[in-house]
Design a protein around this motif. Structure first.
Motif, PDB file in Angstrom:
ATOM      1  N   PRO A 106     -32.782  16.224 -23.527  1.00 10.19           N
ATOM      2  CA  PRO A 106     -31.443  15.602 -23.551  1.00 10.19           C
ATOM      3  C   PRO A 106     -31.390  14.311 -22.742  1.00 10.19           C
ATOM      4  CG  PRO A 106     -31.249  17.967 -23.241  1.00 10.19           C
ATOM      5  CD  PRO A 106     -32.718  17.643 -23.144  1.00 10.19           C
ATOM      6  N   GLU A 107     -30.730  13.317 -23.296  1.00 12.62           N
ATOM      7  CA  GLU A 107     -30.687  11.995 -22.668  1.00 12.62           C
ATOM      8  C   GLU A 107     -30.035  12.047 -21.291  1.00 12.62           C
ATOM      9  OE1 GLU A 107     -29.709   7.422 -24.032  1.00 12.62           O
ATOM     10  OE2 GLU A 107     -28.568   9.046 -24.925  1.00 12.62           O
ATOM     11  N   GLU A 108     -29.007  12.901 -21.122  1.00 12.24           N
ATOM     12  CA  GLU A 108     -28.327  12.942 -19.829  1.00 12.24           C
ATOM     13  C   GLU A 108     -29.227  13.484 -18.727  1.00 12.24           C
ATOM     14  OE1 GLU A 108     -26.870  16.610 -22.165  1.00 12.24           O
ATOM     15  OE2 GLU A 108     -27.291  14.490 -22.537  1.00 12.24           O
ATOM     16  N   TRP A 109     -30.281  14.230 -19.082  1.00 10.71           N
ATOM     17  CA  TRP A 109     -31.204  14.711 -18.058  1.00 10.71           C
ATOM     18  C   TRP A 109     -31.932  13.551 -17.389  1.00 10.71           C
ATOM     19  CZ3 TRP A 109     -34.031  19.720 -20.155  1.00 10.71           C
ATOM     20  CH2 TRP A 109     -33.075  20.697 -20.433  1.00 10.71           C
ATOM     21  N   PHE A 110     -32.194  12.492 -18.160  1.00  8.89           N
ATOM     22  CA  PHE A 110     -32.893  11.339 -17.587  1.00  8.89           C
ATOM     23  C   PHE A 110     -32.016  10.671 -16.536  1.00  8.89           C
ATOM     24  CE2 PHE A 110     -35.041  12.192 -21.475  1.00  8.89           C
ATOM     25  CZ  PHE A 110     -36.349  11.771 -21.301  1.00  8.89           C
ATOM     26  N   GLU A 111     -30.731  10.614 -16.810  1.00 10.88           N
ATOM     27  CA  GLU A 111     -29.819   9.996 -15.848  1.00 10.88           C
ATOM     28  C   GLU A 111     -29.555  10.922 -14.671  1.00 10.88           C
ATOM     29  OE1 GLU A 111     -25.151   8.516 -15.657  1.00 10.88           O
ATOM     30  OE2 GLU A 111     -26.179   8.698 -17.589  1.00 10.88           O
ATOM     31  N   LYS A 112     -29.406  12.222 -14.959  1.00  9.19           N
ATOM     32  CA  LYS A 112     -28.977  13.165 -13.931  1.00  9.19           C
ATOM     33  C   LYS A 112     -30.102  13.597 -13.007  1.00  9.19           C
ATOM     34  CE  LYS A 112     -26.106  17.279 -13.387  1.00  9.19           C
ATOM     35  NZ  LYS A 112     -25.316  18.314 -14.078  1.00  9.19           N
ATOM     36  N   TYR A 113     -31.327  13.710 -13.560  1.00 11.58           N
ATOM     37  CA  TYR A 113     -32.398  14.310 -12.775  1.00 11.58           C
ATOM     38  C   TYR A 113     -33.545  13.371 -12.416  1.00 11.58           C
ATOM     39  CZ  TYR A 113     -30.016  18.453 -14.586  1.00 11.58           C
ATOM     40  OH  TYR A 113     -29.072  19.372 -14.909  1.00 11.58           O
ATOM     41  N   SER A 114     -33.524  12.137 -12.930  1.00  9.01           N
ATOM     42  CA  SER A 114     -34.659  11.248 -12.662  1.00  9.01           C
ATOM     43  C   SER A 114     -34.795  10.959 -11.167  1.00  9.01           C
ATOM     44  CB  SER A 114     -34.521   9.938 -13.461  1.00  9.01           C
ATOM     45  OG  SER A 114     -33.356   9.247 -13.100  1.00  9.01           O
ATOM     46  N   LEU A 153     -26.162   1.672 -13.850  1.00 10.87           N
ATOM     47  CA  LEU A 153     -26.603   3.038 -13.586  1.00 10.87           C
ATOM     48  C   LEU A 153     -27.454   3.096 -12.324  1.00 10.87           C
ATOM     49  CD1 LEU A 153     -27.047   6.006 -14.354  1.00 10.87           C
ATOM     50  CD2 LEU A 153     -28.919   5.265 -15.852  1.00 10.87           C
ATOM     51  N   GLN A 154     -28.426   2.182 -12.197  1.00 10.64           N
ATOM     52  CA  GLN A 154     -29.283   2.190 -11.021  1.00 10.64           C
ATOM     53  C   GLN A 154     -28.510   1.805  -9.763  1.00 10.64           C
ATOM     54  OE1 GLN A 154     -31.609   4.142 -12.106  1.00 10.64           O
ATOM     55  NE2 GLN A 154     -33.173   3.027 -10.992  1.00 10.64           N
ATOM     56  N   ARG A 155     -27.541   0.936  -9.912  1.00 10.99           N
ATOM     57  CA  ARG A 155     -26.707   0.581  -8.758  1.00 10.99           C
ATOM     58  C   ARG A 155     -25.957   1.814  -8.258  1.00 10.99           C
ATOM     59  NH1 ARG A 155     -21.937  -0.417  -6.953  1.00 10.99           N
ATOM     60  NH2 ARG A 155     -20.979   0.304  -8.876  1.00 10.99           N
ATOM     61  N   ASN A 156     -25.424   2.611  -9.188  1.00 13.50           N
ATOM     62  CA  ASN A 156     -24.707   3.829  -8.793  1.00 13.50           C
ATOM     63  C   ASN A 156     -25.660   4.847  -8.166  1.00 13.50           C
ATOM     64  OD1 ASN A 156     -22.283   2.802  -9.730  1.00 13.50           O
ATOM     65  ND2 ASN A 156     -22.505   3.694 -11.764  1.00 13.50           N
ATOM     66  N   ARG A 157     -26.877   4.935  -8.707  1.00 21.43           N
ATOM     67  CA  ARG A 157     -27.861   5.854  -8.136  1.00 21.43           C
ATOM     68  C   ARG A 157     -28.176   5.485  -6.689  1.00 21.43           C
ATOM     69  NH1 ARG A 157     -32.520   6.589 -12.806  1.00 21.43           N
ATOM     70  NH2 ARG A 157     -31.397   8.071 -14.132  1.00 21.43           N
ATOM     71  N   LEU A 158     -28.418   4.205  -6.475  1.00 25.66           N
ATOM     72  CA  LEU A 158     -28.731   3.747  -5.123  1.00 25.66           C
ATOM     73  C   LEU A 158     -27.558   4.022  -4.188  1.00 25.66           C
ATOM     74  CD1 LEU A 158     -30.552   2.264  -3.125  1.00 25.66           C
ATOM     75  CD2 LEU A 158     -29.612   0.100  -3.972  1.00 25.66           C
ATOM     76  N   GLN A 159     -26.358   3.773  -4.673  1.00 28.27           N
ATOM     77  CA  GLN A 159     -25.171   3.998  -3.858  1.00 28.27           C
ATOM     78  C   GLN A 159     -25.068   5.459  -3.434  1.00 28.27           C
ATOM     79  OE1 GLN A 159     -22.916   1.703  -2.783  1.00 28.27           O
ATOM     80  NE2 GLN A 159     -21.977   3.341  -1.607  1.00 28.27           N
ATOM     81  N   LYS A 160     -25.345   6.375  -4.359  1.00 30.08           N
ATOM     82  CA  LYS A 160     -25.248   7.796  -4.044  1.00 30.08           C
ATOM     83  C   LYS A 160     -26.279   8.206  -2.994  1.00 30.08           C
ATOM     84  CE  LYS A 160     -23.387   9.249  -8.525  1.00 30.08           C
ATOM     85  NZ  LYS A 160     -23.664   9.977  -9.793  1.00 30.08           N
ATOM     86  N   ILE A 161     -27.475   7.635  -3.076  1.00 31.02           N
ATOM     87  CA  ILE A 161     -28.537   8.017  -2.144  1.00 31.02           C
ATOM     88  C   ILE A 161     -28.223   7.556  -0.727  1.00 31.02           C
ATOM     89  CG2 ILE A 161     -30.965   7.648  -1.555  1.00 31.02           C
ATOM     90  CD1 ILE A 161     -31.530   7.480  -4.577  1.00 31.02           C
ATOM     91  N   ILE A 162     -27.747   6.322  -0.594  1.00 34.73           N
ATOM     92  CA  ILE A 162     -27.556   5.765   0.754  1.00 34.73           C
ATOM     93  C   ILE A 162     -26.184   6.075   1.332  1.00 34.73           C
ATOM     94  CG2 ILE A 162     -29.170   3.890   0.257  1.00 34.73           C
ATOM     95  CD1 ILE A 162     -26.754   2.020  -0.009  1.00 34.73           C
ATOM     96  N   ASP A 163     -25.255   6.511   0.503  1.00 33.59           N
ATOM     97  CA  ASP A 163     -23.864   6.678   0.934  1.00 33.59           C
ATOM     98  C   ASP A 163     -23.713   7.549   2.186  1.00 33.59           C
ATOM     99  OD1 ASP A 163     -20.938   6.384   0.436  1.00 33.59           O
ATOM    100  OD2 ASP A 163     -21.088   8.554   0.221  1.00 33.59           O
ATOM    101  N   PRO A 164     -24.439   8.686   2.317  1.00 33.58           N
ATOM    102  CA  PRO A 164     -24.233   9.509   3.520  1.00 33.58           C
ATOM    103  C   PRO A 164     -24.707   8.843   4.805  1.00 33.58           C
ATOM    104  CG  PRO A 164     -25.300  10.766   1.761  1.00 33.58           C
ATOM    105  CD  PRO A 164     -25.367   9.325   1.373  1.00 33.58           C
ATOM    106  N   PHE A 165     -25.497   7.779   4.709  1.00 30.25           N
ATOM    107  CA  PHE A 165     -26.141   7.218   5.890  1.00 30.25           C
ATOM    108  C   PHE A 165     -25.623   5.838   6.273  1.00 30.25           C
ATOM    109  CE2 PHE A 165     -29.107   9.695   3.272  1.00 30.25           C
ATOM    110  CZ  PHE A 165     -29.134  10.842   4.053  1.00 30.25           C
ATOM    111  N   ILE A 166     -24.580   5.395   5.581  1.00 28.92           N
ATOM    112  CA  ILE A 166     -23.959   4.115   5.928  1.00 28.92           C
ATOM    113  C   ILE A 166     -22.465   4.338   6.097  1.00 28.92           C
ATOM    114  CG2 ILE A 166     -23.442   1.761   5.174  1.00 28.92           C
ATOM    115  CD1 ILE A 166     -26.044   1.668   3.728  1.00 28.92           C
ATOM    116  N   LEU A 167     -21.949   3.963   7.234  1.00 26.61           N
ATOM    117  CA  LEU A 167     -20.508   4.029   7.480  1.00 26.61           C
ATOM    118  C   LEU A 167     -20.012   2.603   7.661  1.00 26.61           C
ATOM    119  CD1 LEU A 167     -18.008   5.786   7.933  1.00 26.61           C
ATOM    120  CD2 LEU A 167     -18.558   5.800  10.377  1.00 26.61           C
TER     121      LEU A 167
END
Length: 1017
Positions: free
Chosen positions: A431-439, A751-765
């Motif tokens: 499924p295409e959404e797996w590439f976005e959700k789990y990559s 999409l990649q911008r949102n991915r990066l945002q999710k990864i770093i979000d807990p560590f930047i205030l």
């Protein structure tokens, strides 16, 4: 003879029989006599002549003349003989053939005649008579269509076939004697002066034979072939009456069929068909009735199947409502919202809606000669186990009855491969959404038999949650989310200050990070108190460390230039500070040697290291003294610093610079710090720099970085800072560049911008002034200390020594009052050098510490879209700023004392109205009154004036009625200069500060000889 427009005339249309081209229609004008009758005076009308007869024509006539002009023989010859110009007579003699006429010319003519007849209703239409009379016989156009019924009569030896025509329920008799086929497609037949056309678009060729015969006879020997080839299509399209065989109409239940079509290269399509017994029709087929011929003994049965149009359309709407889009004909597929193609979207759609299709009795078919796709539901079940510093993810995929460990799909998802071969040879489409959700999960997982994720990637685990997941997992993950935490750490009683609500949140965030062993970046807007929040935490940490007090020997340190001093109690420190030579070398303290061995009560300490630009050392030291006086602070800088770092353990806070860490990393890396904190952490944005490599070698239980601009030029700036805080958070630098930098910055990949945002979000205030406006004071003021450059300091010291000797001699000989001018001159010279040596020496080529620091602050403010006022009492200083801004192509506004009122207002309007004008350079006196600059929210005082009232007038240019933003005032003071000494004097003598509200002379008059010596000596 020519028809004249001055006499009565009429435009008529005439059917003429061309000897080669067949029936045509021509427009003619006919002269009318005094009795109102047509005369024989007439002529053909063309586009070029119709204007002459304007009084007798309307818009429809003009259209008809234009259309029928295309049937003129000269026009036709020119159109169908393109080799060279030729006369019609020669064309018809040498080049005209029946095949050319039948295949090309006659269809061209009939199309235009049929179009013309539709417009001729209400017009005069005739048949051409003898001697060329265009009004010989009247023709009428039928107002409605006639019906045709085809008759078949079968007996023992033959079948007779003939049509009957009805118009207004009356039979129309036709034959060669009274009927003419004007056009065949569509059919227009002229019978007894009436032009008929027919329902169901009857082909004129089916009627043409009966103009010359009453019926067609089919012998018994050929009837089977005739029925199959001719009668079946006729029964499908037209009304047929049969005697001697049966015609039955049946309504059958259809079956919708979706056929997989992978012959399109860049996408798979689904072709929609409808099946009725043995008959199958594509969705777009216009054929609504199908006929099957069956024979029972000697009897023929024509079974007419009528396709249920509404039912078929319902099936089409059902699949369209679930996302299938009709591309062309009967081909459907799934397209992304932006219209782009997705290769296997149709297969994924079949899998997603397999149950719906089954419930609605759809059949899915694939070409068995090609690869066969797996059609069915794909499910992914996930179980997450938590350990100390990581999560184990156990995931199983089911393609129908086949189970696959999710880790087996890792390389497929990371490489963008959609096809996975199942044991039975079928192709399962991931499924295409797996590439976005789990990559991201797979990219950051450690290799092995399973999927292991470090705890700092908990956001990737959080994305996997579903409503069915266990409450235990939800609770574990919520504890890693600062947004879900409500309890905070208490403040230390030793912290001398108050934290505003947003600062308290930042303080609590530090402890959230510490508890979870995360590093974090406090990226608050400039001026929101990153230093204060950090000091509050460090004071609390010092309290927590003081649980096992011990007795230690104090270290004896003799005073020496640039060497660190350790005082065993506050009294000795105060005594030493009283002997500080304010005009001596920075850091030199002259004091008696301490006793050779002093035993004192020492705290158990957590040693913290803060690394910062040289210009911030004394700002941190000053803030620590104000807000956290209980911290034992050590400044680890200077050429002659003691590199025996074992004594760090006696201090709470070590303050040093990026340059020192780079030089001393071989010894610093062996010390285990409690916290390593980087201020202005963009200094390590280049991961290949020696500075970045050095700080990454340091050992610490906890790490923090402070910066208002974590990303200055590119998101590559972010990687080095995040890698320092949480190694591996963003992968290695090559991976980060390929997966994030290039897609985001070059390709605009959201999409990649949102991915990066999710990864770093807990560590930047990060909080901006706008977000915390309610928590801020209306006007915020801060003194900012700057270091002189080495070359600048040498010039300052030489100038100070020169004036010190002159002033002391003058005061001794003539007294203080008579030495004021010389004192003022010396003070002015030293203040200018503290700003920039260029103010006193046009040939100076070096740097100024204050100027460089102001520029750094200015660039940060502009990057955050703030507007800045820069005040200086020295116009020459403003010109230095002008040159810098011009060189950088930064728009600015400017006024000094030479500007007229009109010029001043023009610059004010520009600053207030133009968004690009972010800087306003103003001389302190010229900008003190009469200006309204409410667009500014930052004010930089470059060289503080002796009279605070003058400063206040200037800074209030932005802080006045109409200001909707909080205003931040920065006063820049050069460390170790007369500027700092005056501020110190103001703090120690409040009554003097009140006196300074007056004039410079008043200020000097209040100075005692001792205070003057403290400035110059």
């Amino acid at each position: 003879m020519k028809v004249v427009n001055t006499q009565p005339f009429e435009l008529v249309y005439t059917l003429v029989d061309h000897p080669h081209l067949g029936l045509l229609i021509e427009p003619h004008v006919v002269q009318i006599n005094t009795l109102g009758n047509y005369t024989l005076t007439h002529q053909k009308v063309f586009n070029t002549t119709i204007d002459y007869y304007e009084k007798g024509v309307d818009d429809t006539d003009r259209k008809l003349v234009n259309l029928l002009g295309e049937l003129d023989q000269e026009v036709i010859v020119k159109k169908f003989h393109t080799q060279a110009t030729i006369r019609p007579a020669e064309f018809f003699k040498k080049h005209f053939t029946e095949e050319l006429n039948k295949s090309f010319i006659r269809p061209y003519i009939e199309k235009r005649i049929a179009e013309a007849i539709e417009m001729l209703r209400g017009k005069k239409l005739f048949i051409l008579g003898k001697e060329g009379n265009p009004t010989s016989k009247v023709v009428k156009v039928a107002t409605q269509k006639a019906s045709v019924l085809f008759h078949f009569r079968r007996d023992d030896d033959k079948v007779r076939y003939f049509p009957t025509i009805k118009y207004n329920n009356e039979r129309v008799e036709f034959s060669q004697r009274d009927g003419i086929m004007v056009t065949t497609r569509p059919a227009w037949m002229l019978v007894n002066g009436m032009l008929y056309n027919f329902e169901k678009n009857v082909d004129g060729n089916k009627l043409l034979p009966f103009l010359s015969k009453r019926f067609i006879m089919i012998p018994k020997a050929t009837e089977a072939k005739y029925f199959e080839k001719f009668v079946v299509p006729l029964v499908e399209k037209f009304d047929v009456h049969a005697v001697g065989f049966d015609i039955k109409t049946e309504s059958l239940v259809g079956i919708p069929v979706l056929k997989i079509d992978d012959g399109w290269g860049d996408e798979v399509r689904l072709n929609l068909y409808f099946r009725y017994n043995k008959q199958e029709f594509p969705y777009h087929a216009t054929k609504r009735i199908s006929v099957i011929l069956e024979k029972e003994g000697d009897n023929y049965i024509f079974k007419r199947l009528k396709r249920p149009k509404e039912w078929e359309e319902h099936q089409k709407l059902l699949i369209a409502s679930k996302g299938l889009k009709l591309i062309e004909g009967c081909s459907f597929t799934v397209r992304r919202p932006d219209g782009s193609k997705s290769p296997y979207a149709a297969i994924q759609w079949l899998n997603e809606y397999s149950k719906l299709l089954k419930d609605n009795k759809f059949i899915i078919e694939q070409d068995t000669h090609n690869s066969k796709y797996f059609i069915g539901q794909s499910t992914l079940s996930i179980q997450v186990n938590e350990y100390k510093d990581w999560f184990d993810v156990m995931a199983v995929v089911k393609f129908g009855t086949y189970e696959v460990q999710f880790i087996q799909l890792r390389s497929y998802i990371l490489q963008g491969k959609r096809e996975y071969i199942l044991p039975n040879g079928e192709i399962a489409i991931i499924p295409e959404e797996w590439f976005e959700k789990y990559s991201s999960l797979l990219e950051f997982s450690e290799s092995g038999d399973g999927i292991r994720i470090r705890k700092h990637h908990w956001k990737l685990i959080d994305e996997l949650q579903s409503p069915a997941d266990s409450k235990e997992l939800k609770d574990k993950l919520s504890k890693l989310d600062f947004k879900h935490l409500h309890e905070g750490e208490p403040l230390s009683e030793g912290f001398k200050g108050e934290l505003r609500p947003y600062q308290r949140e930042g303080y609590n965030w530090f402890y959230f990070l510490q508890k979870n062993r995360f590093g974090g970046c406090l990226a608050d807007d400039m001026g929101l108190g990153k230093t204060v929040q950090t000091l509050a935490m460090l004071q609390r940490e010092a309290d927590l460390a003081d649980q096992n007090p011990v007795l230690e020997e104090a270290i004896q340190t003799e005073a020496a230039q640039g060497q660190a001093l350790l005082f065993d109690d506050g009294a000795k420190k105060a005594a030493a500070l009283n002997q500080l030579d304010l005009f001596g070398n920075a850091g030199t303290i002259e004091m008696p040697s301490l006793p050779p061995k002093v035993v004192s009560y020492q705290k158990n300490r957590h040693t913290n290291l803060i690394i910062l630009p040289t210009s911030l050392i004394y700002n941190w030291q000053s803030e620590a003294e104000n807000f956290a006086p209980g911290l034992k602070v050590f400044i680890y800088t200077g050429t002659y610093r003691n590199r025996e770092i074992a004594y760090f353990r006696h201090y709470d806070l070590i303050i040093t610079t990026y340059g020192v860490v780079r030089l001393d990393i071989d010894i610093l890396k062996d010390f285990n710090f409690h916290y390593v904190i980087l201020d202005e952490s963009q200094f390590i944005k280049n991961p290949a720099s020696q500075t970045a490599r050095a700080v990454n070698s340091l050992q610490a239980r906890n790490k923090l970085v402070l910066t208002g601009t974590p990303v200055e030029n590119s998101i590559t700036d972010l990687w080095s800072q995040m890698n320092f805080l949480n190694p591996g958070l963003l992968g290695n630098f090559t991976f980060f560049s390929e997966k994030f930098v290039i897609p985001i910055e070059k390709n605009g990949n959201e999409l990649q911008r949102n991915r990066l945002q999710k990864i770093i979000d807990p560590f930047i205030l990060r909080r901006t002034k706008e977000q915390v406006a309610k928590d801020l004071p209306e006007k915020y003021e801060q003194v900012y200390y700057c270091e002189m450059t080495e070359e600048q300091e040498q010039i300052y010291e030489a100038t100070k020594a020169k004036y010190r000797n002159q002033i002391l001699k003058s005061v001794t000989e003539f007294g203080l009052n008579k030495s004021k001018l010389q004192i003022l001159k010396g003070l002015m010279m030293l203040r200018q050098i503290a700003n920039h040596p260029l103010l006193v020496n046009d040939e100076y080529l070096g740097h100024s510490g204050k100027f460089d620091e102001i520029i750094r602050k200015l660039e940060i403010a502009l990057a955050e879209n703030h507007k800045v006022l820069i005040f200086s009492q020295f116009v020459k200083q403003l010109h230095i700023f002008k040159k810098y801004l011009d060189d950088k192509s930064v728009p600015y506004c400017y006024i000094d004392g030479t500007y007229s009122a009109k010029q001043r207002q023009a610059e004010v309007n520009k600053f207030q109205k133009e968004k690009s004008a972010g800087v306003f350079l103003i001389s302190l006196r010229a900008g003190g009154v009469g200006l309204n600059l409410t667009e500014a929210d930052y004010v930089f005082i470059v060289d503080p004036w002796w009279n605070p009232a003058v400063e206040r007038q200037a800074t209030d240019r932005s802080y006045r009625i109409g200001q909707t933003k909080n205003v931040f005032n920065y006063k820049f003071i050069t460390r170790g200069t007369v500027e700092e000494k005056i501020l110190t004097l103001q703090k120690r003598k409040l009554e003097l500060a009140q006196t300074l509200i007056n004039t410079d002379n008043t200020f000097l008059s209040t100075l005692s000889v001792e205070e003057l010596e403290n400035i110059f000596v």
